[in-house]
Design a protein around this motif. Structure first.
Motif, PDB file in Angstrom:
ATOM      1  N   ARG A  19       0.514  -1.357   0.034  1.00 26.95           N
ATOM      2  CA  ARG A  19       0.214   0.100   0.461  1.00 26.95           C
ATOM      3  C   ARG A  19       0.826   1.394   0.128  1.00 26.95           C
ATOM      4  N   TYR A  23       1.824   2.027   9.206  1.00 26.89           N
ATOM      5  CA  TYR A  23       0.615   2.076   9.954  1.00 26.89           C
ATOM      6  C   TYR A  23       0.868   1.951  11.108  1.00 26.89           C
ATOM      7  N   GLU A  25      -1.191  -0.531  14.368  1.00 32.62           N
ATOM      8  CA  GLU A  25      -2.270  -1.558  14.438  1.00 32.62           C
ATOM      9  C   GLU A  25      -2.798  -1.387  15.534  1.00 32.62           C
ATOM     10  N   GLY A  35      -8.140  -1.856  15.533  1.00 37.24           N
ATOM     11  CA  GLY A  35      -8.497  -0.795  14.492  1.00 37.24           C
ATOM     12  C   GLY A  35      -6.523  -0.602  13.973  1.00 37.24           C
ATOM     13  N   GLU A  36      -6.419   0.102  12.907  1.00 34.29           N
ATOM     14  CA  GLU A  36      -5.902   1.094  11.847  1.00 34.29           C
ATOM     15  C   GLU A  36      -5.597   2.141  11.713  1.00 34.29           C
ATOM     16  N   ILE A  37      -4.507   2.307  11.972  1.00 32.89           N
ATOM     17  CA  ILE A  37      -4.488   4.405  11.092  1.00 32.89           C
ATOM     18  C   ILE A  37      -3.534   3.679  10.384  1.00 32.89           C
ATOM     19  N   THR A  47      -5.573   7.763   7.218  1.00 36.30           N
ATOM     20  CA  THR A  47      -7.290   7.246   7.666  1.00 36.30           C
ATOM     21  C   THR A  47      -7.218   6.905   8.512  1.00 36.30           C
ATOM     22  N   VAL A  48      -8.377   6.740   9.437  1.00 34.75           N
ATOM     23  CA  VAL A  48      -8.647   5.359  10.431  1.00 34.75           C
ATOM     24  C   VAL A  48      -9.757   4.058  10.290  1.00 34.75           C
ATOM     25  N   THR A  49      -9.460   3.071  10.236  1.00 37.44           N
ATOM     26  CA  THR A  49     -10.030   1.914   9.753  1.00 37.44           C
ATOM     27  C   THR A  49     -10.666   1.196  11.462  1.00 37.44           C
ATOM     28  N   LEU A  50     -11.416   1.075  11.633  1.00 37.80           N
ATOM     29  CA  LEU A  50     -12.239   0.392  13.084  1.00 37.80           C
ATOM     30  C   LEU A  50     -12.661  -1.138  12.628  1.00 37.80           C
ATOM     31  N   SER A  51     -12.116  -2.452  13.134  1.00 39.53           N
ATOM     32  CA  SER A  51     -12.568  -3.255  13.015  1.00 39.53           C
ATOM     33  C   SER A  51     -13.458  -4.156  13.825  1.00 39.53           C
TER      34      SER A  51
END
Length: 79
Positions: A19, A23, A25, A35-37, A47-51
């Motif tokens: 990518r 990150y 994690e 989640g991951e930033i 970007t922020v992704t919450l799992s």
């Protein structure tokens, strides 16, 4: 590591070649990804992704603050 409401969380910082970025994690004490930033070297966006469906706002704030310090800045001119 951070403890919140009796739970322990561990952050891992890494590089993602596919990518093209870095990150942060966050994993909980059950070894589930919270989640991951992600910082993109391509466009400099974070970007922020919450799992998980419900993540305490304090934990998200901690993730963001830690990512701002540990990941490259969104604006390369900011140093």
């Amino acid at each position: 590591m951070i403890e919140l409401a009796g739970r322990n969380y561990r952050a891992t910082i890494g590089s993602d070649v596919q990518r093209d970025g870095m990150y942060l994690e966050l994993v909980d004490d059950r070894k589930q990804i919270v989640g991951e930033i992600f910082f993109s070297d391509i466009d400099g966006k974070i970007t922020v992704t919450l799992s998980q469906p419900e993540v305490p706002v304090e934990l998200v704030e901690w993730m963001i603050a830690t990512a701002r310090v540990r990941l490259p800045p969104a604006d390369p001119a900011a140093g």
